[in-house]
Design a protein around this motif. Structure first.
Motif, mmCIF file in Angstrom:
data_model
loop_
_atom_site.group_PDB
_atom_site.id
_atom_site.type_symbol
_atom_site.label_atom_id
_atom_site.label_comp_id
_atom_site.label_asym_id
_atom_site.label_seq_id
_atom_site.Cartn_x
_atom_site.Cartn_y
_atom_site.Cartn_z
ATOM 1 N N SER A 129 -7.764 36.291 0.879
ATOM 2 C CA SER A 129 -9.161 36.424 1.284
ATOM 3 C C SER A 129 -9.569 37.888 1.341
ATOM 4 O O SER A 129 -9.042 38.665 2.147
ATOM 5 C CB SER A 129 -9.361 35.770 2.660
ATOM 6 O OG SER A 129 -10.707 35.816 3.057
ATOM 7 N N ALA A 130 -10.499 38.286 0.471
ATOM 8 C CA ALA A 130 -11.003 39.661 0.417
ATOM 9 C C ALA A 130 -12.163 39.790 1.400
ATOM 10 O O ALA A 130 -13.206 39.176 1.220
ATOM 11 C CB ALA A 130 -11.449 40.006 -0.999
ATOM 12 N N GLN A 131 -11.958 40.565 2.461
ATOM 13 C CA GLN A 131 -12.931 40.691 3.538
ATOM 14 C C GLN A 131 -13.303 42.160 3.737
ATOM 15 O O GLN A 131 -13.038 42.991 2.882
ATOM 16 C CB GLN A 131 -12.361 40.066 4.815
ATOM 17 C CG GLN A 131 -12.048 38.589 4.651
ATOM 18 C CD GLN A 131 -11.341 37.961 5.841
ATOM 19 O OE1 GLN A 131 -10.848 36.844 5.741
ATOM 20 N NE2 GLN A 131 -11.282 38.654 6.963
ATOM 21 N N GLY A 132 -13.960 42.457 4.854
ATOM 22 C CA GLY A 132 -14.372 43.818 5.157
ATOM 23 C C GLY A 132 -15.865 43.886 5.404
ATOM 24 O O GLY A 132 -16.492 42.897 5.761
ATOM 25 N N TYR A 133 -16.448 45.065 5.200
ATOM 26 C CA TYR A 133 -17.881 45.241 5.433
ATOM 27 C C TYR A 133 -18.372 46.482 4.706
ATOM 28 O O TYR A 133 -17.588 47.368 4.332
ATOM 29 C CB TYR A 133 -18.181 45.340 6.939
ATOM 30 C CG TYR A 133 -17.421 46.447 7.640
ATOM 31 C CD1 TYR A 133 -17.954 47.728 7.748
ATOM 32 C CD2 TYR A 133 -16.165 46.213 8.184
ATOM 33 C CE1 TYR A 133 -17.262 48.742 8.383
ATOM 34 C CE2 TYR A 133 -15.462 47.218 8.816
ATOM 35 C CZ TYR A 133 -16.020 48.484 8.922
ATOM 36 O OH TYR A 133 -15.317 49.481 9.539
ATOM 37 N N ASP A 134 -19.678 46.540 4.494
ATOM 38 C CA ASP A 134 -20.295 47.719 3.898
ATOM 39 C C ASP A 134 -20.477 48.793 4.961
ATOM 40 O O ASP A 134 -21.077 48.537 6.009
ATOM 41 C CB ASP A 134 -21.678 47.384 3.316
ATOM 42 C CG ASP A 134 -21.584 46.634 1.995
ATOM 43 O OD1 ASP A 134 -20.457 46.443 1.508
ATOM 44 O OD2 ASP A 134 -22.631 46.240 1.470
ATOM 45 N N ILE A 135 -19.966 49.989 4.691
ATOM 46 C CA ILE A 135 -20.183 51.116 5.597
ATOM 47 C C ILE A 135 -21.547 51.728 5.312
ATOM 48 O O ILE A 135 -22.320 52.020 6.221
ATOM 49 C CB ILE A 135 -19.077 52.177 5.424
ATOM 50 C CG1 ILE A 135 -17.712 51.564 5.774
ATOM 51 C CG2 ILE A 135 -19.365 53.400 6.280
ATOM 52 C CD1 ILE A 135 -16.542 52.473 5.454
ATOM 53 N N VAL A 136 -21.840 51.913 4.026
ATOM 54 C CA VAL A 136 -23.108 52.503 3.602
ATOM 55 C C VAL A 136 -23.634 51.707 2.413
ATOM 56 O O VAL A 136 -22.889 51.442 1.467
ATOM 57 C CB VAL A 136 -22.942 53.984 3.182
ATOM 58 C CG1 VAL A 136 -24.250 54.553 2.673
ATOM 59 C CG2 VAL A 136 -22.411 54.825 4.341
ATOM 60 N N ALA A 143 -22.906 42.841 5.004
ATOM 61 C CA ALA A 143 -21.759 42.048 4.572
ATOM 62 C C ALA A 143 -21.193 42.574 3.262
ATOM 63 O O ALA A 143 -21.919 43.022 2.390
ATOM 64 C CB ALA A 143 -22.166 40.588 4.423
ATOM 65 N N ARG A 144 -19.875 42.495 3.158
ATOM 66 C CA ARG A 144 -19.201 42.721 1.885
ATOM 67 C C ARG A 144 -19.136 41.378 1.172
ATOM 68 O O ARG A 144 -18.721 40.377 1.755
ATOM 69 C CB ARG A 144 -17.785 43.248 2.108
ATOM 70 C CG ARG A 144 -17.007 43.397 0.806
ATOM 71 C CD ARG A 144 -15.533 43.723 1.029
ATOM 72 N NE ARG A 144 -14.858 43.849 -0.257
ATOM 73 C CZ ARG A 144 -13.548 43.718 -0.427
ATOM 74 N NH1 ARG A 144 -12.765 43.482 0.601
ATOM 75 N NH2 ARG A 144 -13.014 43.833 -1.633
ATOM 76 N N THR A 145 -19.548 41.332 -0.070
ATOM 77 C CA THR A 145 -19.453 40.113 -0.869
ATOM 78 C C THR A 145 -18.182 40.198 -1.704
ATOM 79 O O THR A 145 -18.017 41.133 -2.486
ATOM 80 C CB THR A 145 -20.688 39.951 -1.775
ATOM 81 O OG1 THR A 145 -21.862 39.954 -0.954
ATOM 82 C CG2 THR A 145 -20.622 38.653 -2.550
ATOM 83 N N ALA A 146 -17.286 39.216 -1.509
ATOM 84 C CA ALA A 146 -16.010 39.228 -2.220
ATOM 85 C C ALA A 146 -15.599 37.780 -2.491
ATOM 86 O O ALA A 146 -16.453 36.937 -2.730
ATOM 87 C CB ALA A 146 -14.964 39.994 -1.413
#
Length: 195
Positions: free
Chosen positions: A77-84, A50-53
């Motif tokens: 809303s700042a979203q997304g995800y961790d690639i690495v 998870a990306r924390t935002a």
């Protein structure tokens, strides 16, 4: 696109104001997002994190009865995800930021405690890949600009403040790439104020 977002926000709040003018409560809310994705077609990212935002915006509550309300919102809303994941450093993230317009139906179980559910309409505001330093803008070609989610959550109101938690399950794909099904998956928690 910015005109469309402003138009939708204006329509939601003006309709709210006209239909229940003397009973509408307005306020602000904000909190933390834990966002990732769900779906198939990402064999390279089997252990996505998870990306924390954050999220922040305006809210209105329209009581229709003692136990039922409609709650439209306009949020960034700042979203997304961790690639690495990078040990002892900033993770490499795909950042997908949206202007979202949730419209929640709220049912009060007891005084102050409510369950909520409803659609959320998201409009892509910004996206980039990076670690927070020297982020790189990426092409818009394969990213959908519109995101539809279903929100489920609960909140507790005391005086003019409220605490809340919500899960937004993406219904549309993030990417317009054949064979790839990746949808937003976001857990939100925060605090708000109604006046």
């Amino acid at each position: 696109m910015k005109k469309s977002i402003l138009f939708i926000a204006a329509m939601v709040f003006s309709t709210t104001f006209v239909t229940a003018q003397e009973f509408v409560y307005f306020g602000a809310k904000g909190g933390v997002n834990f966002s990732t994705f769900s779906g198939d077609g990402w064999s390279d990212f089997e252990d996505e994190s998870a990306r924390t935002a954050y999220h922040l915006g305006l809210v209105a509550e329209i009581p229709l009865s003692d136990r039922f309300s409609i709650q439209p919102e306009v949020l960034y809303s700042a979203q997304g995800y961790d690639i690495v994941e990078i040990e002892d450093g900033n993770d490499l993230e795909h950042k997908l930021d949206y202007v979202t317009v949730p419209v929640m139906a709220k049912f009060y179980l007891v005084k102050g405690l409510s369950l909520e559910a409803g659609p959320q309409f998201g409009f892509l505001a910004d996206h980039e890949i990076g670690t927070g330093e020297n982020d790189v803008d990426v092409s818009d070609d394969n990213i959908n600009k519109f995101d539809l989610s279903l929100g489920l959550g609960a909140s507790y109101k005391f005086n003019n403040f409220f605490l809340y938690g919500r899960y937004n399950a993406g219904m549309t794909d993030i990417y317009d790439i054949e064979g790839v099904e990746a949808k937003n998956s976001v857990v939100q928690a925060g605090i708000g104020f109604l006046f």
